[in-house]
Write a protein that holds these residues in place. Structure first.
Motif, PDB file in Angstrom:
ATOM      1  N   GLU A 188     -15.263 -13.513  -7.280  1.00 52.08           N
ATOM      2  CA  GLU A 188     -13.890 -13.500  -7.816  1.00 52.08           C
ATOM      3  C   GLU A 188     -13.024 -12.396  -7.213  1.00 52.08           C
ATOM      4  OE1 GLU A 188     -14.143 -13.922 -12.056  1.00 52.08           O
ATOM      5  OE2 GLU A 188     -11.979 -14.198 -12.299  1.00 52.08           O
ATOM      6  N   TYR A 189     -13.658 -11.284  -6.782  1.00 49.61           N
ATOM      7  CA  TYR A 189     -12.877 -10.111  -6.360  1.00 49.61           C
ATOM      8  C   TYR A 189     -13.176  -9.648  -4.940  1.00 49.61           C
ATOM      9  CZ  TYR A 189     -11.469 -10.331 -11.148  1.00 49.61           C
ATOM     10  OH  TYR A 189     -10.956 -10.795 -12.345  1.00 49.61           O
ATOM     11  N   GLY A 190     -13.963 -10.420  -4.225  1.00 44.62           N
ATOM     12  CA  GLY A 190     -14.253 -10.061  -2.829  1.00 44.62           C
ATOM     13  C   GLY A 190     -13.003 -10.005  -1.973  1.00 44.62           C
ATOM     14  N   GLU A 191     -12.022 -10.848  -2.296  1.00 41.84           N
ATOM     15  CA  GLU A 191     -10.800 -10.884  -1.461  1.00 41.84           C
ATOM     16  C   GLU A 191      -9.985  -9.592  -1.580  1.00 41.84           C
ATOM     17  OE1 GLU A 191      -8.897 -14.060  -4.331  1.00 41.84           O
ATOM     18  OE2 GLU A 191      -7.329 -13.306  -2.967  1.00 41.84           O
ATOM     19  N   TYR A 192     -10.283  -8.775  -2.587  1.00 43.43           N
ATOM     20  CA  TYR A 192      -9.574  -7.489  -2.766  1.00 43.43           C
ATOM     21  C   TYR A 192     -10.363  -6.321  -2.169  1.00 43.43           C
ATOM     22  CZ  TYR A 192      -7.079 -10.420  -6.092  1.00 43.43           C
ATOM     23  OH  TYR A 192      -6.356 -11.447  -6.680  1.00 43.43           O
ATOM     24  N   ASN A 193     -11.318  -6.650  -1.303  1.00 40.73           N
ATOM     25  CA  ASN A 193     -12.174  -5.627  -0.681  1.00 40.73           C
ATOM     26  C   ASN A 193     -13.001  -4.880  -1.719  1.00 40.73           C
ATOM     27  OD1 ASN A 193     -13.341  -4.160   1.420  1.00 40.73           O
ATOM     28  ND2 ASN A 193     -11.781  -2.543   1.284  1.00 40.73           N
ATOM     29  N   ILE A 194     -13.410  -5.627  -2.745  1.00 39.47           N
ATOM     30  CA  ILE A 194     -14.349  -5.085  -3.737  1.00 39.47           C
ATOM     31  C   ILE A 194     -15.694  -5.754  -3.483  1.00 39.47           C
ATOM     32  CG2 ILE A 194     -14.951  -5.011  -6.202  1.00 39.47           C
ATOM     33  CD1 ILE A 194     -11.889  -5.009  -6.772  1.00 39.47           C
ATOM     34  N   GLN A 195     -16.712  -4.950  -3.288  1.00 40.02           N
ATOM     35  CA  GLN A 195     -18.061  -5.502  -3.117  1.00 40.02           C
ATOM     36  C   GLN A 195     -18.874  -5.223  -4.383  1.00 40.02           C
ATOM     37  OE1 GLN A 195     -17.117  -3.156  -0.290  1.00 40.02           O
ATOM     38  NE2 GLN A 195     -15.911  -4.944   0.234  1.00 40.02           N
ATOM     39  N   CYS A 196     -19.475  -6.276  -4.913  1.00 37.86           N
ATOM     40  CA  CYS A 196     -20.308  -6.136  -6.116  1.00 37.86           C
ATOM     41  C   CYS A 196     -21.708  -6.599  -5.775  1.00 37.86           C
ATOM     42  CB  CYS A 196     -19.750  -6.971  -7.267  1.00 37.86           C
ATOM     43  SG  CYS A 196     -20.721  -6.806  -8.785  1.00 37.86           S
ATOM     44  N   ASN A 197     -22.659  -5.707  -5.872  1.00 39.66           N
ATOM     45  CA  ASN A 197     -24.061  -6.007  -5.572  1.00 39.66           C
ATOM     46  C   ASN A 197     -24.933  -5.478  -6.692  1.00 39.66           C
ATOM     47  OD1 ASN A 197     -24.006  -7.108  -2.639  1.00 39.66           O
ATOM     48  ND2 ASN A 197     -22.723  -5.274  -2.547  1.00 39.66           N
ATOM     49  N   GLY A 198     -26.203  -5.860  -6.645  1.00 42.51           N
ATOM     50  CA  GLY A 198     -27.148  -5.367  -7.636  1.00 42.51           C
ATOM     51  C   GLY A 198     -28.283  -4.619  -6.965  1.00 42.51           C
ATOM     52  N   ILE A 199     -28.895  -3.738  -7.714  1.00 48.88           N
ATOM     53  CA  ILE A 199     -30.161  -3.145  -7.315  1.00 48.88           C
ATOM     54  C   ILE A 199     -31.184  -3.597  -8.350  1.00 48.88           C
ATOM     55  CG2 ILE A 199     -31.498  -0.987  -7.254  1.00 48.88           C
ATOM     56  CD1 ILE A 199     -29.142   0.342  -5.887  1.00 48.88           C
ATOM     57  N   ASN A 220     -22.152  -8.553  -0.103  1.00 47.90           N
ATOM     58  CA  ASN A 220     -21.482  -8.862  -1.376  1.00 47.90           C
ATOM     59  C   ASN A 220     -22.271  -9.912  -2.137  1.00 47.90           C
ATOM     60  OD1 ASN A 220     -19.443  -8.418  -3.191  1.00 47.90           O
ATOM     61  ND2 ASN A 220     -17.961  -9.810  -2.210  1.00 47.90           N
ATOM     62  N   GLY A 221     -22.499  -9.669  -3.412  1.00 46.50           N
ATOM     63  CA  GLY A 221     -23.230 -10.628  -4.233  1.00 46.50           C
ATOM     64  C   GLY A 221     -24.730 -10.603  -4.020  1.00 46.50           C
ATOM     65  N   HIS A 222     -25.210  -9.519  -3.425  1.00 43.56           N
ATOM     66  CA  HIS A 222     -26.625  -9.411  -3.072  1.00 43.56           C
ATOM     67  C   HIS A 222     -27.373  -8.560  -4.105  1.00 43.56           C
ATOM     68  CE1 HIS A 222     -30.069  -9.280  -0.354  1.00 43.56           C
ATOM     69  NE2 HIS A 222     -30.144  -7.988  -0.587  1.00 43.56           N
ATOM     70  N   ILE A 223     -28.590  -9.002  -4.453  1.00 35.72           N
ATOM     71  CA  ILE A 223     -29.432  -8.162  -5.312  1.00 35.72           C
ATOM     72  C   ILE A 223     -30.486  -7.532  -4.407  1.00 35.72           C
ATOM     73  CG2 ILE A 223     -30.817  -8.009  -7.414  1.00 35.72           C
ATOM     74  CD1 ILE A 223     -27.975  -9.162  -7.860  1.00 35.72           C
ATOM     75  N   LEU A 224     -30.422  -6.245  -4.219  1.00 40.44           N
ATOM     76  CA  LEU A 224     -31.362  -5.526  -3.362  1.00 40.44           C
ATOM     77  C   LEU A 224     -32.542  -5.059  -4.230  1.00 40.44           C
ATOM     78  CD1 LEU A 224     -32.208  -4.165  -0.734  1.00 40.44           C
ATOM     79  CD2 LEU A 224     -30.615  -2.296  -1.251  1.00 40.44           C
ATOM     80  N   TYR A 225     -33.698  -5.725  -4.018  1.00 36.73           N
ATOM     81  CA  TYR A 225     -34.868  -5.360  -4.826  1.00 36.73           C
ATOM     82  C   TYR A 225     -35.567  -4.160  -4.199  1.00 36.73           C
ATOM     83  CZ  TYR A 225     -33.963  -9.280  -7.773  1.00 36.73           C
ATOM     84  OH  TYR A 225     -33.354 -10.135  -8.664  1.00 36.73           O
TER      85      TYR A 225
END
Ligand code: NAP
Ligand code: GCO
Length: 264
Positions: free
Chosen positions: A179-190, A245-250
């Protein structure tokens, strides 16, 4: 497009809010951010914990800003973000770390207990992310890191509420990214594996069968430490990951890749 340099992994000039970071994983991630140049802001559930955290950061040579705030209280979170913006500055990096677990067989778990875990572990990250994204949009960049879990992928006995919440947090991560990638916001998980913190202390008592079980399920043949999470968190908070973006880094020592050691 910023040219890649070793500085791409630095966080100088960035303000990072790490929730529930008086100790444990949150404290370690915030400490890693500080070592990489970030200004640290954290909240915790009561003043005693915030004071404990401030002392611990000071002893680590980190001048942190600490606030009391329950991540499930939307009004309090909105006020917290406003106060941080007035007193410290606009938040560049958010780590949704605050979380609890209740280990109860599902059919014995009350609906209230189930709701409490989901409220803190899933609704909390929604509430805090919702509060910080508008300023990230205005600023033209932002990093959100959600602390997921092995239980974002796997179930086990007694952790139904926690697994449901962490599975949902994986999808909230992907949705914020979408939803917010176009605003240069990256959301990822650990997704930490099994880490030595107070939260897992009951599983690591002398002779506890879970202790040897986890070691047999981990190729690294050890529990993780909070230090193991610092580098991955700095990477996801830095310019070096601007197209992740949208990645879960285990960060699990290989648990998710491994069937487990054959019993001897
Ligand atoms: P922890 O030692 O229990 O620390 C969690 C922190 O969050 C505590 O300071 C806690 O305060 C705070 N908190 C709880 N509810 C809150 C609320 N409503 N508002 C604000 N702060 C709140 O846990 P941890 O082991 O460091 O884990 C941190 C995160 O990593 C959690 O999301 C956890 O699910 C996740 N995780 C942990 C592991 C592991 O093996 N340890 C592995 C994977 C993922 P209190 O002291 O009052 O509870
Ligand atoms: C448990 C543990 C795990 C860890 C972590 C694993 O009871 O199984 O507490 O849930 O906390 O989430 O990634």
């Amino acid at each position: 497009m910023k040219e890649f340099t070793p500085e791409s992994f630095r966080l100088d000039g960035k303000i990072a809010l790490v929730t529930g970071a008086s100790y444990g994983i949150g404290f370690a991630i915030a400490s890693g951010f500080a070592k990489s140049g970030a200004t640290i802001v954290f909240n915790d559930i009561n003043q005693e914990l915030v004071d404990k955290g401030l002392k611990a950061y000071e002893e680590a040579g980190i001048q942190a800003h600490g606030y009391v705030c329950d991540v499930t209280d939307e009004n309090a979170v909105q006020e917290l973000v406003k106060k941080i913006e007035e007193e410290v500055g606009v938040i560049d990096i958010l780590v949704n770390n605050a979380g609890i677990i209740k280990r109860i067989p599902m059919i014995e778990m009350s609906a209230d207990d189930f709701r409490k875990v989901v409220d803190i572990d899933l609704n909390g990250p929604f509430i805090v992310s919702k509060a910080v994204i508008p300023s990230m949009i205005k600023k033209g960049h932002g990093k959100i890191i959600n602390i997921c879990s092995m239980m974002s992928e796997l179930g086990r006995e007694t952790v139904s509420a926690y697994a449901a919440a962490k599975g949902g947090l994986k999808m909230l991560t992907r949705n914020i990214a979408s939803e917010y990638g176009e605003y240069n916001i990256q959301c990822n998980g650990i997704g930490p594996g099994y880490i030595e913190t107070p939260q897992t202390a009951p599983l690591r008592t002398e002779g506890h069968p879970f202790n040897s079980f986890i070691i047999s399920k981990t190729p690294a043949a050890r529990w993780g430490t909070t230090e193991d999470l610092m580098g991955p968190a700095v990477f996801l908070a830095s310019d070096a990951s601007n197209f992740v973006n949208g990645h879960i880094l285990y960060v699990d020592g290989g648990i998710l890749a491994y069937i487990g050691k054959q019993p001897q």
